[in-house]
Write a protein that holds these residues in place. Structure first.
Motif, PDB file in Angstrom:
ATOM      1  N   UNK A  95       0.868  -1.173   0.000  1.00  0.00           N
ATOM      2  CA  UNK A  95       0.000   0.000   0.000  1.00  0.00           C
ATOM      3  C   UNK A  95       0.906   1.224   0.000  1.00  0.00           C
ATOM      4  N   UNK A  96       0.703   2.106  -0.966  1.00  0.00           N
ATOM      5  CA  UNK A  96       1.566   3.268  -1.131  1.00  0.00           C
ATOM      6  C   UNK A  96       0.729   4.507  -1.436  1.00  0.00           C
ATOM      7  N   UNK A  97       1.333   5.658  -1.199  1.00  0.00           N
ATOM      8  CA  UNK A  97       0.780   6.946  -1.609  1.00  0.00           C
ATOM      9  C   UNK A  97       1.970   7.741  -2.118  1.00  0.00           C
ATOM     10  N   UNK A  98       1.788   8.439  -3.231  1.00  0.00           N
ATOM     11  CA  UNK A  98       2.921   9.163  -3.807  1.00  0.00           C
ATOM     12  C   UNK A  98       2.634  10.649  -3.901  1.00  0.00           C
ATOM     13  N   UNK A  99       3.730  11.402  -3.879  1.00  0.00           N
ATOM     14  CA  UNK A  99       3.665  12.846  -4.059  1.00  0.00           C
ATOM     15  C   UNK A  99       4.749  13.219  -5.055  1.00  0.00           C
ATOM     16  N   UNK A 100       4.396  14.099  -5.993  1.00  0.00           N
ATOM     17  CA  UNK A 100       5.396  14.675  -6.878  1.00  0.00           C
ATOM     18  C   UNK A 100       5.744  16.013  -6.252  1.00  0.00           C
ATOM     19  N   UNK A 101       6.951  16.073  -5.689  1.00  0.00           N
ATOM     20  CA  UNK A 101       7.390  17.229  -4.913  1.00  0.00           C
ATOM     21  C   UNK A 101       7.504  18.454  -5.822  1.00  0.00           C
ATOM     22  N   UNK A 102       6.934  19.566  -5.378  1.00  0.00           N
ATOM     23  CA  UNK A 102       6.960  20.806  -6.142  1.00  0.00           C
ATOM     24  C   UNK A 102       5.739  21.000  -7.027  1.00  0.00           C
ATOM     25  N   UNK A 103       4.939  19.975  -7.154  1.00  0.00           N
ATOM     26  CA  UNK A 103       3.686  20.055  -7.918  1.00  0.00           C
ATOM     27  C   UNK A 103       2.570  19.642  -6.969  1.00  0.00           C
ATOM     28  N   UNK A 104       1.382  20.036  -7.277  1.00  0.00           N
ATOM     29  CA  UNK A 104       0.255  19.708  -6.407  1.00  0.00           C
ATOM     30  C   UNK A 104      -0.332  18.356  -6.803  1.00  0.00           C
ATOM     31  N   UNK A 105       0.505  17.313  -6.732  1.00  0.00           N
ATOM     32  CA  UNK A 105       0.044  15.988  -7.114  1.00  0.00           C
ATOM     33  C   UNK A 105       0.320  15.019  -5.976  1.00  0.00           C
ATOM     34  N   UNK A 106      -0.764  14.482  -5.406  1.00  0.00           N
ATOM     35  CA  UNK A 106      -0.690  13.450  -4.387  1.00  0.00           C
ATOM     36  C   UNK A 106      -1.689  12.374  -4.777  1.00  0.00           C
ATOM     37  N   UNK A 107      -1.192  11.161  -4.930  1.00  0.00           N
ATOM     38  CA  UNK A 107      -2.037  10.042  -5.338  1.00  0.00           C
ATOM     39  C   UNK A 107      -1.965   8.939  -4.301  1.00  0.00           C
ATOM     40  N   UNK A 108      -3.105   8.272  -4.073  1.00  0.00           N
ATOM     41  CA  UNK A 108      -3.159   7.144  -3.163  1.00  0.00           C
ATOM     42  C   UNK A 108      -4.243   6.181  -3.615  1.00  0.00           C
ATOM     43  N   UNK A 109      -4.536   5.206  -2.793  1.00  0.00           N
ATOM     44  CA  UNK A 109      -5.540   4.203  -3.143  1.00  0.00           C
ATOM     45  C   UNK A 109      -6.917   4.825  -3.374  1.00  0.00           C
ATOM     46  N   UNK A 110      -7.250   5.853  -2.595  1.00  0.00           N
ATOM     47  CA  UNK A 110      -8.551   6.512  -2.708  1.00  0.00           C
ATOM     48  C   UNK A 110      -8.623   7.467  -3.903  1.00  0.00           C
ATOM     49  N   UNK A 111      -7.516   8.095  -4.256  1.00  0.00           N
ATOM     50  CA  UNK A 111      -7.432   9.036  -5.385  1.00  0.00           C
ATOM     51  C   UNK A 111      -6.280   8.600  -6.287  1.00  0.00           C
ATOM     52  N   UNK A 112      -6.517   7.585  -7.128  1.00  0.00           N
ATOM     53  CA  UNK A 112      -5.409   7.003  -7.884  1.00  0.00           C
ATOM     54  C   UNK A 112      -4.997   7.751  -9.160  1.00  0.00           C
ATOM     55  N   UNK A 113      -5.711   8.799  -9.539  1.00  0.00           N
ATOM     56  CA  UNK A 113      -5.313   9.503 -10.761  1.00  0.00           C
ATOM     57  C   UNK A 113      -5.685  10.980 -10.697  1.00  0.00           C
TER      58      UNK A 113
END
Length: 127
Positions: A76-94
């Motif tokens: 189970x993972x959640x990712x962030x693209x640092x410097x951009x407003x992008x955070x993705x996880x299981x609940x918000x995958x795209x």
């Protein structure tokens, strides 16, 4: 008299049926246009497994609409693209975004996922 009432009801039912039919066709056309637009959209798929991404760096073109998505292969993972407003996880995958600024961005796992979590990083290169 009853014949006229049935005739009027029949005409009204027919008109209502045609209205529903044309509305359904209209909705289908809008859905097809949305799919066609999404088909032209640039795709960035981040595949996360235990303590790593599927590639050490991802490359995309700037200025084009992009669909960024997270796929969980293991764990189970959640990712962030640092410097951009992008955070993705299981609940918000795209998320759909247009990258306007070229550069290199860090992709981090932001959900503690085990002993290799601190090393779970990748890079995004926007050209």
């Amino acid at each position: 008299m009853q014949k006229w009432i049935f005739f009027v009801l029949f005409i009204l039912a027919g008109a209502l049926g045609l209205g529903v039919l044309f509305q359904d066709i209209s909705d289908r056309q809008e859905a097809q246009e949305a799919e066609a637009t999404a088909g032209k959209m640039q795709q960035l798929k981040l595949v996360a497994s235990n303590w790593q991404f599927d590639t050490p760096e991802y490359t995309i073109k700037k200025g084009e609409p992009t669909k960024v998505s997270l796929s969980l292969k293991e764990g189970v993972h959640a990712v962030e693209i640092v410097g951009l407003d992008i955070k993705l996880d299981k609940e918000n995958p795209s998320k759909e975004i247009t990258f306007d600024k070229p550069g290199t961005y860090e992709i981090d796992c932001v959900l503690p996922c085990g002993e290799g979590h601190a090393k779970m990083k990748s890079k995004l290169i926007v050209q």
